[in-house]
Design a protein around this motif. Sequence first.
Motif, PDB file in Angstrom:
ATOM      1  N   GLY A   1       0.967  -1.265  -0.090  1.00 45.82           N
ATOM      2  CA  GLY A   1       0.038   0.038  -0.135  1.00 45.82           C
ATOM      3  C   GLY A   1       0.658   1.248   0.154  1.00 45.82           C
TER       4      GLY A   1
ATOM      5  N   ARG B   1     -12.309   6.636   3.164  1.00 41.33           N
ATOM      6  CA  ARG B   1     -11.362   5.893   2.893  1.00 41.33           C
ATOM      7  C   ARG B   1      -9.978   6.024   2.058  1.00 41.33           C
TER       8      ARG B   1
ATOM      9  N   CYS C   1      -6.816   7.432   0.247  1.00 42.96           N
ATOM     10  CA  CYS C   1      -5.400   7.340   0.659  1.00 42.96           C
ATOM     11  C   CYS C   1      -5.075   8.298   1.635  1.00 42.96           C
TER      12      CYS C   1
ATOM     13  N   GLY D   1     -11.218   7.547  -2.843  1.00 40.87           N
ATOM     14  CA  GLY D   1     -12.027   8.953  -2.549  1.00 40.87           C
ATOM     15  C   GLY D   1     -12.935   8.556  -1.352  1.00 40.87           C
TER      16      GLY D   1
ATOM     17  N   ARG E   1     -16.149  -1.282  -2.361  1.00 32.68           N
ATOM     18  CA  ARG E   1     -16.774  -0.783  -1.389  1.00 32.68           C
ATOM     19  C   ARG E   1     -17.968  -1.772  -1.260  1.00 32.68           C
TER      20      ARG E   1
HETATM   21  C1  HEM Z   1       1.447   6.821  -5.393  1.00 34.18           C
HETATM   22  C2  HEM Z   1       1.236   6.403  -4.274  1.00 34.18           C
HETATM   23  C3  HEM Z   1       0.052   5.613  -3.695  1.00 34.18           C
HETATM   24  C4  HEM Z   1      -1.085   5.332  -4.276  1.00 34.18           C
HETATM   25  C5  HEM Z   1      -1.310   5.245  -5.861  1.00 34.18           C
HETATM   26  C6  HEM Z   1      -2.180   5.076  -3.232  1.00 34.18           C
HETATM   27  C7  HEM Z   1      -3.393   4.571  -3.620  1.00 34.18           C
HETATM   28  C8  HEM Z   1      -4.300   4.186  -2.417  1.00 34.18           C
HETATM   29  C9  HEM Z   1      -5.565   3.746  -2.687  1.00 34.18           C
HETATM   30  C10 HEM Z   1      -6.340   3.819  -4.191  1.00 34.18           C
HETATM   31  C11 HEM Z   1      -6.065   3.486  -1.686  1.00 34.18           C
HETATM   32  C12 HEM Z   1      -7.584   2.965  -1.368  1.00 34.18           C
HETATM   33  C13 HEM Z   1      -8.545   4.281  -1.117  1.00 34.18           C
HETATM   34  C14 HEM Z   1      -9.982   4.127  -1.126  1.00 34.18           C
HETATM   35  O1  HEM Z   1     -10.111   3.044  -0.707  1.00 34.18           O
HETATM   36  O2  HEM Z   1     -10.578   4.974  -1.432  1.00 34.18           O
HETATM   37  C15 HEM Z   1      -5.306   3.775  -0.452  1.00 34.18           C
HETATM   38  C16 HEM Z   1      -5.381   3.308   0.705  1.00 34.18           C
HETATM   39  C17 HEM Z   1      -4.278   3.716   1.458  1.00 34.18           C
HETATM   40  N1  HEM Z   1      -3.094   4.093   1.556  1.00 34.18           N
HETATM   41 FE1  HEM Z   1      -2.265   4.534  -0.087  1.00 34.18          FE
HETATM   42  N2  HEM Z   1      -1.513   4.887  -2.164  1.00 34.18           N
HETATM   43  C18 HEM Z   1      -0.106   5.402  -2.574  1.00 34.18           C
HETATM   44  C19 HEM Z   1       0.864   5.829  -1.193  1.00 34.18           C
HETATM   45  C20 HEM Z   1       0.721   5.533   0.136  1.00 34.18           C
HETATM   46  C21 HEM Z   1       1.618   5.875   0.859  1.00 34.18           C
HETATM   47  C22 HEM Z   1       2.931   6.447   0.790  1.00 34.18           C
HETATM   48  C23 HEM Z   1       1.030   5.387   2.166  1.00 34.18           C
HETATM   49  C24 HEM Z   1       1.459   5.513   3.632  1.00 34.18           C
HETATM   50  C25 HEM Z   1       2.741   5.882   4.024  1.00 34.18           C
HETATM   51  C26 HEM Z   1      -0.322   4.896   2.025  1.00 34.18           C
HETATM   52  C27 HEM Z   1      -1.232   4.436   3.018  1.00 34.18           C
HETATM   53  C28 HEM Z   1      -2.509   4.035   2.710  1.00 34.18           C
HETATM   54  C29 HEM Z   1      -3.370   3.379   3.585  1.00 34.18           C
HETATM   55  C30 HEM Z   1      -3.135   3.269   5.276  1.00 34.18           C
HETATM   56  C31 HEM Z   1      -4.625   3.126   3.049  1.00 34.18           C
HETATM   57  C32 HEM Z   1      -5.791   2.628   3.793  1.00 34.18           C
HETATM   58  C33 HEM Z   1      -6.852   3.584   4.030  1.00 34.18           C
HETATM   59  C34 HEM Z   1      -7.936   3.312   4.663  1.00 34.18           C
HETATM   60  O3  HEM Z   1      -8.469   2.042   4.345  1.00 34.18           O
HETATM   61  O4  HEM Z   1      -8.776   3.734   5.407  1.00 34.18           O
HETATM   62  N3  HEM Z   1      -0.570   5.054   0.741  1.00 34.18           N
HETATM   63  N4  HEM Z   1      -3.943   3.827  -1.303  1.00 34.18           N
END
Ligand code: HEM
Length: 217
Positions: free
Chosen positions: A27, A162, A164, A159, A100
Amino acid sequence: MINEQDEDGKYMTEVEIEDKVFGFIIGSYDTTATTITLTMKYLQQMPEYFNEIIQEQNEISMQMMPRKELCWNDIQKMRKTWSFVNEVLRNTPVVQGIFREAIEDFTYEDFYIPKGWKIYLSFGATQKNGEYFPNPTKFDPSRFEGNGQVPYTSVPFGGGHRMCPGKEFARILILVFLHHLLKKFRWEPKVPSEKILYPFFLLAIPTDGYPITLSAV
Ligand code: HEM
């Protein structure tokens, strides 16, 4: 995680902990690294944008002098570079989509979705909607300049509640990396016609890992 207990005092199993660590790595690290890889691949194929972005980074370096370390304001100036990355993520979302769960029954365009069903949101399809992205298959970073895009039309970071939480951190990592890369190196792909696939369903991956020959400027 080892010490974390739920409301019944139960600890996580090893498998649950492994699952979370694996999730963190994919992630945060894999998504960011793959975005950088895809950006390098697109940049290398598009000299017109490559030159524009080099110019933006050179101007930022000039304005920084004699300071050597990037600061927040420098990163805010990387508008063309970030628009380019956004257009890469619109064309080739690193995360292909998300699920979702319907929390109540609803009907959308004659489709009845009962409570509890899982719904898949495809970023690839959403981000090619011609209503919001005229000529959607054309690579055009200027779509993200000015006021940018209508909310929920380009969603590489998801979006809603939840979305990112690492988006801003990822933006900084990507822009700082690109700044130093573009200032110091040029590269040639070893597999010019390499394809990008989604082999494990979730993440975009260049089939050969995008091997390159790197040379100092
Ligand atoms: C280009 C880099 C990244 C992309 C394209 C990306 C994309 C995403 C996407 C699509 C989701 C799901 C969002 C949703 O359900 O609406 C997500 C969730 C998440 N991302 Fe990222 N992410 C990136 C980098 C990171 C980084 C660097 C971190 C932490 C340092 C991170 C931590 C998380 C966490 C913890 C979630 C879960 C949030 C939740 O379920 O409440 N992500 N990310």
